[in-house]
Scaffold this active site. Sequence first.
Site, PDB file in Angstrom:
ATOM      1  N   HIS A  82       0.836  -1.202   0.000  1.00  0.00           N
ATOM      2  CA  HIS A  82       0.000   0.000   0.000  1.00  0.00           C
ATOM      3  C   HIS A  82       0.870   1.252   0.000  1.00  0.00           C
ATOM      4  CE1 HIS A  82      -4.093   1.754   1.327  1.00  0.00           C
ATOM      5  NE2 HIS A  82      -3.369   2.708   0.782  1.00  0.00           N
ATOM      6  N   LEU A  85       2.796   6.335  -4.946  1.00  0.00           N
ATOM      7  CA  LEU A  85       4.025   6.831  -5.581  1.00  0.00           C
ATOM      8  C   LEU A  85       3.818   8.180  -6.259  1.00  0.00           C
ATOM      9  CD1 LEU A  85       5.616   3.577  -7.104  1.00  0.00           C
ATOM     10  CD2 LEU A  85       6.319   4.840  -5.060  1.00  0.00           C
ATOM     11  N   ARG A  86       2.544   8.584  -6.417  1.00  0.00           N
ATOM     12  CA  ARG A  86       2.156   9.931  -6.880  1.00  0.00           C
ATOM     13  C   ARG A  86       2.421  10.210  -8.358  1.00  0.00           C
ATOM     14  NH1 ARG A  86      -1.224  10.366  -2.921  1.00  0.00           N
ATOM     15  NH2 ARG A  86      -0.367  10.998  -0.896  1.00  0.00           N
ATOM     16  N   ASN A 116      -4.600   6.299  -7.372  1.00  0.00           N
ATOM     17  CA  ASN A 116      -5.088   7.689  -7.338  1.00  0.00           C
ATOM     18  C   ASN A 116      -4.043   8.693  -7.812  1.00  0.00           C
ATOM     19  OD1 ASN A 116      -3.545   7.284  -5.043  1.00  0.00           O
ATOM     20  ND2 ASN A 116      -4.826   8.563  -3.721  1.00  0.00           N
ATOM     21  N   ASP A 174      -8.606   3.137  -3.612  1.00  0.00           N
ATOM     22  CA  ASP A 174      -8.063   3.677  -2.354  1.00  0.00           C
ATOM     23  C   ASP A 174      -7.961   5.199  -2.362  1.00  0.00           C
ATOM     24  OD1 ASP A 174      -6.834   3.346   0.287  1.00  0.00           O
ATOM     25  OD2 ASP A 174      -5.173   4.344  -0.686  1.00  0.00           O
ATOM     26  N   HIS A 201     -10.720   0.701   0.878  1.00  0.00           N
ATOM     27  CA  HIS A 201     -10.476   1.783   1.838  1.00  0.00           C
ATOM     28  C   HIS A 201     -11.839   2.014   2.486  1.00  0.00           C
ATOM     29  CE1 HIS A 201      -9.077   6.120   2.696  1.00  0.00           C
ATOM     30  NE2 HIS A 201     -10.373   6.132   2.958  1.00  0.00           N
ATOM     31  N   HIS A 254      -5.432  -0.770   5.437  1.00  0.00           N
ATOM     32  CA  HIS A 254      -5.205   0.021   6.661  1.00  0.00           C
ATOM     33  C   HIS A 254      -6.323  -0.087   7.695  1.00  0.00           C
ATOM     34  CE1 HIS A 254      -7.530   2.647   4.100  1.00  0.00           C
ATOM     35  NE2 HIS A 254      -6.493   3.112   3.432  1.00  0.00           N
ATOM     36  N   ASP A 327       0.853   2.491   3.715  1.00  0.00           N
ATOM     37  CA  ASP A 327       0.029   3.600   3.195  1.00  0.00           C
ATOM     38  C   ASP A 327       0.905   4.848   3.026  1.00  0.00           C
ATOM     39  OD1 ASP A 327      -2.036   5.095   2.223  1.00  0.00           O
ATOM     40  OD2 ASP A 327      -3.148   5.222   4.111  1.00  0.00           O
ATOM     41  N   HIS A 331       3.282  14.082   0.831  1.00  0.00           N
ATOM     42  CA  HIS A 331       2.620  15.352   0.519  1.00  0.00           C
ATOM     43  C   HIS A 331       3.634  16.476   0.620  1.00  0.00           C
ATOM     44  CE1 HIS A 331      -1.456  13.925   0.233  1.00  0.00           C
ATOM     45  NE2 HIS A 331      -1.341  13.278   1.377  1.00  0.00           N
TER      46      HIS A 331
HETATM   47 ZN   LIG Z   1      -6.659   4.424   1.896  1.00  0.00          ZN
END
Ligand SMILES: [Zn+2]
Lengths: 447, 331, 181
Positions: A82, A85-86, A116, A174, A201, A254, A327, A331
């Site tokens: 989980h 990596l953006r 995402n 997620d 999630h 999570h 997770d 940021h």
């Molecule tokens: Zn999540």
Amino acid sequence: MTTRNQRNTAPPALLVRGGHLVDPVSGRDGLFDVLIEHGRVVGVGSPGSLDPAQLAMPGMGSDVPVIDARGLIVAPGFVDMHVHLREPGYEYKETIETGTRAAVAGGVTSVACMANTDPVNDNASVTKYIIDKGAEAGYANVYPIGAVSVGLKGERMAEFGKMVEAGIVAVSDDGMPVADSSLMRRALEYARMFDIPVIVHEEDPGLCCGAVMNEGTVSVRLGLRGMPSAGESVMVARDIELARATRGRLHIAHISCAEAVEMVRRAKAEGLAVTAEAAPHHFILEESAVDGYNTNAKMKPPLRTARDVEAVRQGLADGTIDAIATDHAPHHRDEKVCEFDKAAFGILGLETMLPLSLELVRAGYLSMTRLIDALAPAPSRILGIERGTLEPGAVADLVLFDPEREWTLTAATMVSKSRNTPFDGWKMKGRVVRTLVGGVTVWEHTE
Amino acid sequence: MALGNRHLLGLEGVSAEDITVLLDTAESLVEVSRREVKKLPALRGKTVINFFVENSTRTRTSFEIAAKRLSADAISISSSSSSMAKGETFEDTARNLAAMSPDCIVVRHPASGAARFLAGVVDCSIINAGDGSHEHPTQALLDLLTIRQRKKCAWKDLVVTIVGDIVHSRVARSNLFGLRTLGATVRLAGPPTLLPEEFREFGAELYYDIGSAVQDADVIMMLRIQHERMASNYFPTLNEYARYFCLNAEKVARAKPDVIILHPGPINRGIEISSEVADGPYSVIMSQVANGVALRMALLYQLIIPGADGIRGSALVEPAVTAAPGRARIE
Amino acid sequence: MAVEVLDSDGIRRALTRIAHEIVERNDGVKGLALVGIHTCGVPLARRIAEAIARIEGTEPPVGAIDITLYRDDAGRLGATAHMEPSDIPFDLQERKVVLVDDVLYTGRTIRAALDALIDFGRPAAVQLAVLIDRGHRELPIRADYVGKNVPTSRSQKVRVELGEHGERDAVWIEEAANGTR
Ligand SMILES: [Zn+2]
């Protein structure tokens, strides 16, 4: 500290000598040497039995390079199922290169990355892009997770099949809960055709609307809107029932509250195909970490109470919770240095996974073997990837760590592109000394 | 002096001694508004910024008058005139405020914790003039001053009942913390949707029935109810809310004969308070304005002038490197 | 080490003499008012007013001012937890006001008191009465009525004890590390 990526060619042979091997799949837990050839484990033997000088390897003789692992634990490289990596889309937070480099710094040799991104990984071309970028970076193996719904909108199902063909290992929306029960049901059913898990999630959108932390004493005191535990557990209950009805493979991401852990425990006892993971922050931190409006303690699911922390630890101990997954959610500073309500959810995880998890071994919740199981073989089994063991024949992804070495975490010097950790300044115990992926050292820690 | 900046971020954690000093100082300053020249030179050359990201003419004006009466240079910046609207981050805005070298920033902000955030960014005293649903300490101090002027008994003998939307009320929180620190009995009343059980952990008694909540009370504090709460199903209709929680004469009759009623803002007549009660002899709403200026003068003086003899303020706790806040117990 | 420079009889005599001087200089009590400076000046002003009443049969009105927020050294001395309300229960207009304090030293307290007084109105004249003048003026201020001149060094401290504060009346000089009153 030095890193080399896999573009450096693997030595034809390599001996990891004198370490304490913990390989839950084979059941080995003791002093063993590990011999690697062309990126795979070819031999595991008692100390000295694999001495290069005595190896009948034509053309090698005593020139086989040796890694001295005395005083270290040698384990299959960790699999963090989980990770955010953006990339693509949020390269200012993390890139596939910086994220996988942070992974190997934490002893993680394989990551499963969430969908995402921007564009969302809801189609084969994004999947392929991520895989290519991961290979190009050459640190940890990258296993993409595809979206359940197009654009994570919770409406139309994404093309699971084409994404599986391109290389996804699971599907998940997620970051966004799958609010529509019918979509969830169809996803569980349809995913069976590809034998992939649906990773959920769990967050009831109504119960958690606008909330920024756990609902309880601390949220009431700070005047922050809280997410009740029920916001997680009602969704876990729903999805377990859907898993029962569909015989689909459900994986709870999570897991954070006592009620949800208990539901998973019962589902497993009933023989349902339900698995779960927990993040280190959910078994190390409590909701009071938010005090002072600490945005680095803001995540979803939120940090909960001592009772929930204990339930997660017990869940890991008895196997109710199969895996530890971080997770990892990088940021940018500006997304965390702001009003608590506005701050982004999530924290870094890869580089602190091992020392935080070792706390559970030191406190007697987990044996070292069970810990390694939760960090490597368990997530590999859930994702159906051939990782997580050092049996002869296995890919030589391994980590060497010193469980006793103490160090202090400094956010400013972390490998990740971001700095959002609540553990800045913490005294850590347990240090990754060397990480190998496919027989190549990709991370080496030198004092 | 290693005192650092002193702030008033909330009443949680502020000692009874500090609260008493502030109330005493305010008390001695009430007469200033009756002087021919209503100005004291104590803060000459000091700069006070009123930074209001959320509108509140009453609180802002009160702080402005207080600062000016102490001869400070008072600058008011509201959210429309600041650049926050243009997408500047709160931190940027804070740094721009810091560039004016203020001695004190008074901040009103819709986010809980905003005052605390500002205290971490800017090197001056911070006064929280209301942050989200968290605290509104100066309003509570003002209420405490008003209560003390009207009630001559010791704090520990006082019963204060707070009625209404407790969970969303920063005034309720600050009053609860302050009153409990001083030793008063605090009863909270409202529907369970607006009154989480957790409030018991801060020393409050919880009531879902306003009648028993005001029984023999010395002070009743009525909170304003927001229409928006209806849309989120905290209660079905204002009409039904009023049926159970409107303070009418019959309920007031259950309180002590000399009960006083406080209300922080414009009254919804017939919703929170019936007209007969609002116009009755118990209401002390109007007398709070002069107290407000005196209280804020006392606070500005006590925070800006560093003195060993003055108040400590609510300390800004820097996260200790090894303390590991929030770490769950292990082993 | 403390030396007593005035005992209770000494203080009483000094205040009585000041009362006589005030009456004489102002031709009686008409238009006269006394304003004590918190803390010790206030009981002294009351005692002088009582002494004047004994002499003239009429007691002049007495007010009180707190000068904490007027001091030019507030930043140096720091905030204080103890502040008293100022109370001038008469119109200052056309009044002859006698400011009363216990000890006259640098003159800064008196300057602050003059500022404070002016904020309450415009008196016709302001005079100054002090129980002790210890010298070391930093401002051009002098007392019109002095109970006793006491030469001191800056390192010394003058302590005034008054019955109103629960002690016996006395004035002491003591050696102190920090020499300000
Ligand atoms: Zn999540």
